[in-house]
Structures are given as C-alpha cells and as structure tokens.
Design a protein around this motif. Structure first.
Motif, PDB file in Angstrom:
ATOM      1  N   CYS A 127      -9.984  -4.725  13.825  1.00 20.86           N
ATOM      2  CA  CYS A 127      -9.171  -5.425  12.823  1.00 20.86           C
ATOM      3  C   CYS A 127      -9.959  -6.518  12.099  1.00 20.86           C
ATOM      4  N   GLU A 128     -10.870  -7.218  12.856  1.00 16.65           N
ATOM      5  CA  GLU A 128     -11.553  -8.356  12.249  1.00 16.65           C
ATOM      6  C   GLU A 128     -12.516  -7.927  11.145  1.00 16.65           C
ATOM      7  N   GLU A 129     -12.976  -6.697  11.213  1.00 15.05           N
ATOM      8  CA  GLU A 129     -14.015  -6.250  10.278  1.00 15.05           C
ATOM      9  C   GLU A 129     -13.507  -5.291   9.218  1.00 15.05           C
ATOM     10  N   ASP A 130     -12.526  -4.485   9.554  1.00 10.54           N
ATOM     11  CA  ASP A 130     -12.095  -3.436   8.631  1.00 10.54           C
ATOM     12  C   ASP A 130     -10.622  -3.617   8.267  1.00 10.54           C
ATOM     13  N   TYR A 131     -10.385  -4.074   7.067  1.00 11.20           N
ATOM     14  CA  TYR A 131      -9.008  -4.245   6.582  1.00 11.20           C
ATOM     15  C   TYR A 131      -9.025  -4.302   5.052  1.00 11.20           C
ATOM     16  N   VAL A 132      -7.858  -4.108   4.457  1.00  8.30           N
ATOM     17  CA  VAL A 132      -7.716  -4.243   3.005  1.00  8.30           C
ATOM     18  C   VAL A 132      -6.522  -5.154   2.714  1.00  8.30           C
ATOM     19  N   VAL A 133      -6.593  -5.850   1.606  1.00  3.52           N
ATOM     20  CA  VAL A 133      -5.499  -6.724   1.166  1.00  3.52           C
ATOM     21  C   VAL A 133      -4.930  -6.134  -0.113  1.00  3.52           C
ATOM     22  N   ALA A 134      -3.621  -5.987  -0.173  1.00  7.10           N
ATOM     23  CA  ALA A 134      -3.003  -5.348  -1.346  1.00  7.10           C
ATOM     24  C   ALA A 134      -1.585  -5.865  -1.544  1.00  7.10           C
ATOM     25  N   ARG A 135      -1.019  -5.546  -2.717  1.00 11.76           N
ATOM     26  CA  ARG A 135       0.346  -5.981  -3.038  1.00 11.76           C
ATOM     27  C   ARG A 135       1.392  -5.112  -2.354  1.00 11.76           C
ATOM     28  N   ASN A 136       1.070  -3.864  -2.076  1.00 15.14           N
ATOM     29  CA  ASN A 136       2.027  -2.959  -1.437  1.00 15.14           C
ATOM     30  C   ASN A 136       1.271  -1.863  -0.696  1.00 15.14           C
ATOM     31  N   ALA A 137       2.010  -1.010   0.015  1.00 14.47           N
ATOM     32  CA  ALA A 137       1.398   0.018   0.851  1.00 14.47           C
ATOM     33  C   ALA A 137       0.610   1.038   0.019  1.00 14.47           C
ATOM     34  N   GLU A 138       1.142   1.407  -1.168  1.00 20.46           N
ATOM     35  CA  GLU A 138       0.468   2.390  -2.014  1.00 20.46           C
ATOM     36  C   GLU A 138      -0.896   1.863  -2.467  1.00 20.46           C
ATOM     37  N   GLU A 139      -0.931   0.613  -2.894  1.00 16.30           N
ATOM     38  CA  GLU A 139      -2.186   0.012  -3.339  1.00 16.30           C
ATOM     39  C   GLU A 139      -3.167  -0.121  -2.172  1.00 16.30           C
ATOM     40  N   ALA A 140      -2.631  -0.455  -0.988  1.00 12.75           N
ATOM     41  CA  ALA A 140      -3.479  -0.604   0.199  1.00 12.75           C
ATOM     42  C   ALA A 140      -4.121   0.736   0.571  1.00 12.75           C
ATOM     43  N   LEU A 141      -3.330   1.829   0.515  1.00 12.45           N
ATOM     44  CA  LEU A 141      -3.853   3.144   0.871  1.00 12.45           C
ATOM     45  C   LEU A 141      -4.931   3.582  -0.112  1.00 12.45           C
ATOM     46  N   ALA A 142      -4.699   3.313  -1.387  1.00 15.47           N
ATOM     47  CA  ALA A 142      -5.687   3.677  -2.403  1.00 15.47           C
ATOM     48  C   ALA A 142      -7.004   2.938  -2.160  1.00 15.47           C
ATOM     49  N   LYS A 143      -6.921   1.654  -1.848  1.00 15.11           N
ATOM     50  CA  LYS A 143      -8.135   0.873  -1.582  1.00 15.11           C
ATOM     51  C   LYS A 143      -8.856   1.384  -0.339  1.00 15.11           C
ATOM     52  N   ALA A 144      -8.058   1.707   0.720  1.00 16.67           N
ATOM     53  CA  ALA A 144      -8.657   2.188   1.965  1.00 16.67           C
ATOM     54  C   ALA A 144      -9.324   3.546   1.760  1.00 16.67           C
ATOM     55  N   GLN A 145      -8.677   4.444   0.995  1.00 17.43           N
ATOM     56  CA  GLN A 145      -9.251   5.765   0.729  1.00 17.43           C
ATOM     57  C   GLN A 145     -10.550   5.655  -0.053  1.00 17.43           C
ATOM     58  N   GLU A 146     -10.581   4.707  -0.971  1.00 14.19           N
ATOM     59  CA  GLU A 146     -11.802   4.512  -1.771  1.00 14.19           C
ATOM     60  C   GLU A 146     -12.961   4.054  -0.896  1.00 14.19           C
ATOM     61  N   LYS A 147     -12.659   3.287   0.156  1.00 10.34           N
ATOM     62  CA  LYS A 147     -13.705   2.721   0.994  1.00 10.34           C
ATOM     63  C   LYS A 147     -14.022   3.580   2.214  1.00 10.34           C
ATOM     64  N   TYR A 148     -12.961   4.226   2.798  1.00  6.89           N
ATOM     65  CA  TYR A 148     -13.159   4.939   4.061  1.00  6.89           C
ATOM     66  C   TYR A 148     -12.915   6.445   3.976  1.00  6.89           C
ATOM     67  N   GLY A 149     -12.536   6.958   2.815  1.00  8.00           N
ATOM     68  CA  GLY A 149     -12.321   8.386   2.673  1.00  8.00           C
ATOM     69  C   GLY A 149     -10.849   8.745   2.613  1.00  8.00           C
ATOM     70  N   LYS A 150     -10.579   9.960   2.147  1.00 14.24           N
ATOM     71  CA  LYS A 150      -9.202  10.386   1.913  1.00 14.24           C
ATOM     72  C   LYS A 150      -8.388  10.538   3.198  1.00 14.24           C
ATOM     73  N   SER A 151      -9.034  10.776   4.309  1.00 11.72           N
ATOM     74  CA  SER A 151      -8.306  11.023   5.553  1.00 11.72           C
ATOM     75  C   SER A 151      -7.944   9.737   6.303  1.00 11.72           C
ATOM     76  N   VAL A 152      -8.258   8.621   5.736  1.00 14.46           N
ATOM     77  CA  VAL A 152      -8.037   7.356   6.425  1.00 14.46           C
ATOM     78  C   VAL A 152      -6.552   7.111   6.690  1.00 14.46           C
ATOM     79  N   GLU A 153      -6.266   6.452   7.852  1.00 12.56           N
ATOM     80  CA  GLU A 153      -4.896   6.042   8.182  1.00 12.56           C
ATOM     81  C   GLU A 153      -4.863   4.509   8.287  1.00 12.56           C
ATOM     82  N   ILE A 154      -3.801   3.921   7.803  1.00 11.72           N
ATOM     83  CA  ILE A 154      -3.713   2.459   7.794  1.00 11.72           C
ATOM     84  C   ILE A 154      -2.377   2.006   8.406  1.00 11.72           C
ATOM     85  N   TYR A 155      -2.341   0.743   8.841  1.00 13.91           N
ATOM     86  CA  TYR A 155      -1.088   0.137   9.314  1.00 13.91           C
ATOM     87  C   TYR A 155      -1.103  -1.348   8.946  1.00 13.91           C
ATOM     88  N   GLN A 156       0.073  -1.861   8.639  1.00  9.12           N
ATOM     89  CA  GLN A 156       0.167  -3.248   8.159  1.00  9.12           C
ATOM     90  C   GLN A 156       0.227  -4.228   9.320  1.00  9.12           C
TER      91      GLN A 156
END
Length: 610
Positions: A127-156
């Motif tokens: 958690c301390e190293e890999d996270y994204v900050v976004a306005r909503n879940a859709e924006e967060a997923l888009a940012k995570a996919q751009e950085k970690y790939g399309k198969s990435v899974e995220i949780y708030q």
C-alpha cells in the motif's frame, strides 16, 4: 493485535484468541507456572467508545497526513495583511500561536460515515508504494490500468477523512466548487462574516482559512466573530452527567424565542455566558414591555381609515435642525436621545459590539421612551385639548417606536416584525426596511433641560415615598428657579403634575422663597432649580411626630441591646467572628436609623411650633 480484537501471530501461544480471553489465559498460565508474584486491585483509566461503550485498544496503523507548514504560513499572512480580522482581537494570539507551532495533520479516521479517502490500492502490492489518487472509482481504475496494465485490480482505502477536514471545505464546496463559474460560487464566495464559538477557532476556523486559500486563492471570509459558550447559572459546562443541560426549545416555550436570543446577545464577545432564569425572566419582561408599548401606540394613533390624520402624521419629519428645534421639551428630548442611540448602535454593530448595542437599546427603550416619554405624552393625548400638540405627540411616538423596532430587529426578529406590521401604512416588512439614518440633528439643550425636569420629578417622588404619601393624593408645590428655567418648566407644568402626582392648580412657579418655606420639605433638583412641598399636604404632622417618637424609642432600645452585647467581653471573645461582625453591622445600621429619625423628628417639631 488484529483489527478485530484478536491477537496476531506475534502473540505466539495466544495467537487467534480474543483479547479478553487471552488476558485471562495469560494470568492463569502465570499462576500455573509460579511466575505470578501477587494479585491486587488496581484502578486505571480505560478508554471506551462514546457510542457503544466498548473498550478501545491502542493500535498503531498506517495513516494519511497533510503537510501543514505551507498552508499555515499563508493563513498567518492573511491576518497579518488585514485580509482576515478575528474578533475579539485577543483571539488573534491563539490563532497565530497554533499556526506557528502547527504539526502535520493526520486526516485518516476509522469511521463508518464521512468523505471516503480518495486513494485506491493495487491488489497484491504494498500500500505504501503502489496507489493512485482519483476523484472516483472509474478515474482510479483508468489511472491504475495505465500504470499497471489492463488486468489490474484495485480497492479503495476504507478510512474516511477527518470531520474537520471535510468541514474545512464547507465555505466553497457547498457553492459548486471546483466549478468556480457557478453563479452561487461567484455571488457568495468569499463571504463576509463567520460567526462561531471560540472553542473551535483552530479546529475549524483556521482550517477553513487554509483550505480556502489553498483551493480558491482567497480567504473564505473577511471577519471571524467568536462568541462565548453557554454555561449554567453557576458557570459550569452543560453536561448530561451533571443534569444541568438547558434545552433551548423548552426555554423558548417558557420565555419566548426573542427573549432567549436577546439574553444570549447581551453577553460580552468571546466571554462565556452563565445562562440563568433571572436573565431570561428579565428579558421576557422586556419583550412584554415592548409589546405593551406597541399596544399603547395603536390605541392612541388615528384609526387606519382616517387617511387625513395619517397624512398629517406621516408628513411630520424630524431629520432637520429646524424641525427638531420646534418640538416641545419632552419631544425634543426623546427625539434627540433616539438620534444619539442610532449613532451609538450603528457604531456598535459595525464594530461587532453586539452586547453593547443590545444594552444601549434596552436602556433607551425602558428608561427613556417607556418610563418617561410615553408617560409624558399622556398629557398631550388625554389632557391638552390642543389638536396640534396631540398630532405632534403621536408623530413622535410613531417615529421613535418604529426606529426602536428597526434597531432591535436583528436581536428580536419575531416580536418586532409583528409590531411593525401591526402599524398602519407599512409598505414593506421590517426585515427589508432601510436601516435608520445616522448623524441626524440633536438638540443638546433639550437633553439638559429635560434632565433638570427629571431631577425635580424624582426629588418629589422620593419625598412622597419618604413620607408615605398615598399614591392617589395630589399635593401642592412651589418651584423656585431662575427666569429662564421657569420659562421651560412652566410650559411643561402638566407633565410635572402628572409624573409627580401634584395638583396642577396649586403649583406655584416663582423666583423667590414661598412664605411657608419653614413648614415645607426642601428639594434641590439642580443649580437654580428647587422645590418646596408643604408638610401639611403630605402628612398629619402631629400624628407623624407621635409615630416617629415611638419609632425612635424602639430603635433606641434595639441599639442599647446591641451595644450591651458588644460591651460584653465574653460575647466578643467567645462568639464566632461572623456572629460578632453581624451584631456590629446591625448596631451601625440602628445608629444610622436613629440619626435620620431624630433629624426628621426635629424638623417636624419645628414646623409644629411654628
């Protein structure tokens, strides 16, 4: 310890056990292995949940913090540059001290309700190293996919923002921010005044200032007005455990909303208020006095249907020097007092001295308008036989009363609005009526002259009370004064007679002493203004001499008894100090009463012999 209250792997043999069970098991193991030294009762402070009562355990965990120094620096500059004013000024030191010594702010809270922290973590990563900050879940997923790939899974992040962080956004977030083109935002931000309690100056106010500057570039308000806290009549903070909580709804039902508001506003800025039933009762009486004054006006103004009379009434203006100079003495006095009041109250409002404004209005309405002018006006309304004098009095009553309602309206909106709309020919509601004009003309000579008349009336009233004259009894009087004083006193003979309970037909106005001066009570009202009240008009002198002689004898007996006790060494040395002090005070009071009674008796006996 795990977050569910069980022990983690580090606990070894006790891993997986509930915290309370583990403690019991640990003690029993110590006893069984002879490692327990002794068992004794021990009291300690145990923190518990405010809502559920559960025991709270200290647990170190990862939290989000805000770096505060850059934010605090700009908030300090806002006060230094005069962009923000804190009232009362003494709280500026508290504000500056807190911001100068500020620490980084932990904004993570483990609560169910609140703004969720806008951080999403990557499943399978730290958690301390890999996270994204976004306005909503859709924006967060888009940012995570751009950085970690399309198969990435995220949780708030499950935590929410500190309540004070969310509250700090209030001045602009409620107006459509971040869309600063919104009409609400452009019209209402920044605001002018924030009014709040002094206890949350740094919890909330300072944080709103920091957030406002950070996100909008502007302080959220120009002034911060800090009121005191409401405490009970003994100065204690209200709490359920003490049973001293005052419910405002119950208070309003018993005393009235306006009386409660007025009581709170009469406090000193920033000072806590000891709310007592005495204060509330006093201001309820003030509200009733205001209501009764309104009833008096309505009963003595022309009928609403009498358009001609109302045209004459409304045509009378008192905003020029010439108009003010033409008024009779009581009218000139009360209008001048009103104009002075408007200036004082306007200045007090501008400086946020609300307590001063409230007290100034209270004193003028009760001690000037109600107690003196309304009573004086009755000579014009009921006894004058002069139509123009009646219209003038009606005009002044209306003018002064409607301006008092305007000045009082911010404090007491309900009763003042009701009275305002009951007055005929009101074009608008009081809440949108213009504020009274300031710097209106004043007739200072009328102030001095009416004060002389008041001193004379008070003097006569005091003598009547001193000699126990029956309230309904009219007595004669000789007023001795210089020519110029007699000139204005003579014009207000009816006022003098009405308010002093004098016989208007037997008021002698003269420059020289009356022939029976030695048989009169002498009053000095002011330099060049005296009065003589014949004793025979007020009391049966012979009967009064007899009564005072008996009183003197009784007082002397009481005094001698007290002196005897004080002369006894056994009493003075053995009795408690407070008892001895009480006897000395009683002896002193008795001695003073004896002196006064002797003086009056001597005076009465001299009149009898005369």
């Amino acid at each position: 310890m795990n977050k569910d209250g069980t022990l983690n792997d580090v606990a070894g043999l006790y891993s997986g056990m509930d915290r309370f069970e583990a403690r019991e098991k640990l003690w029993s193991d110590l006893v069984e292995t002879n490692l327990a030294v002794k068992k004794e009762p021990y009291t300690l402070r145990v923190p518990r949940s405010q809502r559920g009562g559960e025991v709270i355990e200290p647990l170190i965990s990862k939290q989000w913090f805000v770096t505060m120094e850059p934010l605090a620096e700009r908030a300090l500059h806002a006060v230094e540059k005069g962009q923000l004013t804190i009232l009362p000024e003494r709280f500026e030191k508290i504000y500056n001290n807190w911001l100068t010594n500020i620490k980084d702010w932990c904004i993570s809270r483990q609560l169910w309700w609140g703004h969720r922290i806008p951080v999403w973590y990557i499943v399978g990563k730290k958690c301390e190293e890999d996270y994204v900050v976004a306005r909503n879940a859709e924006e967060a997923l888009a940012k995570a996919q751009e950085k970690y790939g399309k198969s990435v899974e995220i949780y708030q992040d499950p935590d929410v923002l500190d309540t004070w962080f969310s509250s700090a956004l209030w001045p602009f977030s409620t107006l459509g921010w971040p869309d600063v083109s919104r009409e609400d935002f452009k019209h209402f931000y920044p605001a002018t005044v924030l009014e709040t309690g002094h206890d949350i100056l740094f919890f909330w106010v300072a944080r709103m200032v920091m957030m406002g500057i950070e996100f909008t570039g502007t302080v959220p308000f120009s002034y911060v007005y800090l009121h005191g806290l409401i405490r009970d009549s003994e100065g204690r903070k209200m709490s359920k455990s003490l049973g001293n909580v005052i419910d405002p709804l119950d208070t309003m039902n018993e005393y009235g909303t306006d009386a409660l508001r007025f009581t709170l506003c009469m406090g000193t800025a920033g000072q806590d208020i000891n709310l007592s039933t005495e204060r509330l009762t006093s201001n309820k009486a003030f509200t009733n006095k205001l209501w009764n004054a309104g009833k008096f006006l309505l009963q003595n103004l022309p009928e609403r249907s009498d358009a001609t009379a109302w045209d004459l009434l409304l045509a009378n203006k008192f905003d020029t020097e010439a108009a003010l100079q033409q008024l009779p003495l009581p009218e000139g006095w009360v209008v001048t007092g009103l104009h002075e009041l408007i200036d004082k109250v306007s200045i007090s409002y501008e400086k946020f001295y609300f307590g001063d404004a409230a007290r100034e209005i209270y004193d003028f309405f009760w001690s000037h308008f109600a107690d003196w002018y309304i009573e004086s006006s009755k000579t014009r309304l009921y006894h004058s036989g002069d139509g123009s004098a009646t219209i003038t009095a009606q005009s002044v009553l209306l003018y002064v009363f409607e301006n008092i309602l305007k000045l009082l309206h911010p404090f007491m909106p309900f009763v003042t609005e009701e009275l305002w709309q009951a007055l005929p020919y009101r074009k608008d509601a009081l809440i949108v009526a213009p504020w009274p004009s300031t710097d209106l003309p004043k007739n200072l000579l009328s102030i001095k002259r009416f004060q002389n008349l008041q001193s004379l009336i008070r003097g006569i009233r005091n003598v009547r009370a001193e000699y126990s004259v029956e309230p309904a009894k009219r007595i004669s009087a000789s007023v001795v004064a210089t020519v110029d004083v007699l000139e204005y006193i003579s014009k207000e003979k009816q006022v003098l007679a009405l308010l002093s309970k004098l016989d208007a037909q037997n008021i002698n106005l003269t420059e020289s002493l009356p022939g029976d001066a030695n048989q009169c009570v002498h009053i000095v009202a002011d330099e060049g203004l005296e009065a003589y009240l014949p004793l025979a008009d007020m009391v049966d002198v012979s009967a009064e001499v007899e009564r005072l002689s008996k009183r003197l004898s009784k007082l002397q007996t009481e005094y001698d008894t007290l002196l005897a006790r004080l002369s006894s060494p056994s009493f003075v040395e053995k009795a408690p100090e407070n008892i001895v002090r009480g006897v000395r005070e009683k002896a002193s009071e008795a001695e003073e009463k004896i002196s006064l009674t002797k003086n009056r008796l001597t005076f009465l006996q001299s009149t009898v012999s005369t």
